[in-house]
Scaffold this active site. Sequence first.
Site, PDB file in Angstrom:
ATOM      1  N   PHE A 140       0.855  -1.185   0.000  1.00 49.23           N
ATOM      2  CA  PHE A 140       0.000   0.000   0.000  1.00 49.23           C
ATOM      3  C   PHE A 140       0.893   1.238   0.000  1.00 49.23           C
ATOM      4  CE2 PHE A 140      -2.310   3.615   1.509  1.00 49.23           C
ATOM      5  CZ  PHE A 140      -3.473   3.539   0.763  1.00 49.23           C
ATOM      6  N   ASP A 225       9.194   2.929   2.247  1.00 49.26           N
ATOM      7  CA  ASP A 225       8.009   3.735   2.510  1.00 49.26           C
ATOM      8  C   ASP A 225       7.706   3.648   4.003  1.00 49.26           C
ATOM      9  OD1 ASP A 225       5.508   4.802   2.897  1.00 49.26           O
ATOM     10  OD2 ASP A 225       4.617   3.911   1.099  1.00 49.26           O
ATOM     11  N   LYS A 254       2.178  11.355   6.975  1.00 50.92           N
ATOM     12  CA  LYS A 254       1.298  11.116   8.112  1.00 50.92           C
ATOM     13  C   LYS A 254       1.728  11.875   9.373  1.00 50.92           C
ATOM     14  CE  LYS A 254      -1.271   7.197   6.525  1.00 50.92           C
ATOM     15  NZ  LYS A 254      -0.859   6.100   5.668  1.00 50.92           N
TER      16      LYS A 254
HETATM   17  C1  LIG Z   1      -1.052   6.197   4.150  1.00 48.78           C
HETATM   18  C2  LIG Z   1       0.086   5.647   3.361  1.00 48.78           C
HETATM   19  C3  LIG Z   1       0.463   6.208   2.141  1.00 48.78           C
HETATM   20  C4  LIG Z   1      -0.325   7.314   1.466  1.00 48.78           C
HETATM   21  O1  LIG Z   1      -0.418   8.468   2.216  1.00 48.78           O
HETATM   22  P1  LIG Z   1      -1.580   9.548   1.882  1.00 48.78           P
HETATM   23  O2  LIG Z   1      -1.234  10.711   2.732  1.00 48.78           O
HETATM   24  O3  LIG Z   1      -2.878   8.892   2.243  1.00 48.78           O
HETATM   25  O4  LIG Z   1      -1.488   9.825   0.426  1.00 48.78           O
HETATM   26  C5  LIG Z   1       1.565   5.693   1.503  1.00 48.78           C
HETATM   27  N1  LIG Z   1       2.249   4.670   2.032  1.00 48.78           N
HETATM   28  C6  LIG Z   1       1.923   4.098   3.200  1.00 48.78           C
HETATM   29  C7  LIG Z   1       2.748   2.971   3.732  1.00 48.78           C
HETATM   30  C8  LIG Z   1       0.816   4.549   3.900  1.00 48.78           C
HETATM   31  O5  LIG Z   1       0.455   3.954   5.034  1.00 48.78           O
END
Ligand SMILES: *Cc1c(COP(=O)(O)O)cnc(C)c1O
Length: 401
Positions: A140, A225, A254
């Site tokens: 994700f 990520d 985040k």
């Molecule tokens: C939430 C998330 C994203 C995307 O972030 P947004 O601010 O919702 O675009 C990307 N990678 C990971 C691992 C995430 O948990």
Amino acid sequence: MKPVDLLETEHRLGAHNYKPLPVVLSRGEGVWVTDTEGRRYLDCLSAYSAVNQGHCHPKILAAMTEQAGRLTLTSRAFHNDQLALFYEEIAALTGAHKVLPMNSGAEAVESALKAVRKWGYEVKGVAEDAAEIIVCSDNFHGRTLGIVGFSTDPEAHRNFGPFAPGFRPIPFGDAAALKAAITPNTVAFLVEPIQGEAGVIIPPPGYFKTVRELCTRHNVTLILDEIQTGLGRTGRLLAEEHEGIEADVTLVGKALSGGFYPVSAVLSNSEVLGVLKPGQHGSTFGGNPLACAVARAALRVLHEEGMIENAQVQGDYFRERLSGIRSNIVREVRGRGLMLAVELHPEAGGARRYCEALRDAGVLAKDTHGHTIRIAPPLVITRDEVDWALERFERVLTAGV
Ligand SMILES: *Cc1c(COP(=O)(O)O)cnc(C)c1O
């Protein structure tokens, strides 16, 4: 408006791209949120780990209101007096040599993918348009067109095509698969340290050591990520510290703003972000003074208030006590720091009904992938609050619903 009317209006006017638990929140403080009827809940989701510092953290709020009254946005057409300070502070914390500020997490991912492709052509010497990026199944990384094109979740990508070529999924946690997938055209491997949305999936020990070695040996950029795992969530500033490795490119978002405002960043060595020249990438809001001031405060309180160590201590305790709950519906309890999950047996009938029962008991948690309850409270949670939550988890997981 009454809560039922708010729900009805949301449903009538809004796109139905979410299925929220039916609870309407109007206030938050620390680990607690309050609904419109005045009922309090312990937040065990933290807006998918964007609110690691706790709701409405007073020091972040103060930084935000102070900056909002001074200067919010200049665009990068001009300099602002917050950007350099943000760079300096995040670089000192993470060891990054270059920083690219963006807004949402997905934008940070997209920005990194653009940068590594350009790096591939200009530094590694890959032939035009031949760059390959390896990703993992069940990843994700966000919701943009570029990103959902390499999602393996049919819900995320079905009927959104055609997609950009050049991405190759391999199983997560399988270093041999990475080795086999690397070609001379591979410019990067994009991976989450722990797969969050997939249900808090922790790779086997030693996986990332081998991944690091393979990427170094084949001149492949390792992109971690850390948008969900980063900034204290797993009991370390970055989850890579558990693995004893360093990524070439780290993505944070985040909790970089403590949930006040969308702020994300690409962190890298000089070589990768160094390929971006004026006019080749940008964002109107990226690096704005309000975002920088908020992010500086959000980073500062993580350390000042011992939140990272607290995530480790309370996370270990929470996980141990959850594991001790005798319930015939629980298949596995797993996690690292305060990134926890309870996976239920399929016969339990799905995690959603347990999340609804938890809500009735005063705990907000979110089901993911059908059978998993994800637990990720703000990192400011105390031992007493963990005990309070555990009592509710035990009741709901043993009584059934
Ligand atoms: C939430 C998330 C994203 C995307 O972030 P947004 O601010 O919702 O675009 C990307 N990678 C990971 C691992 C995430 O948990």
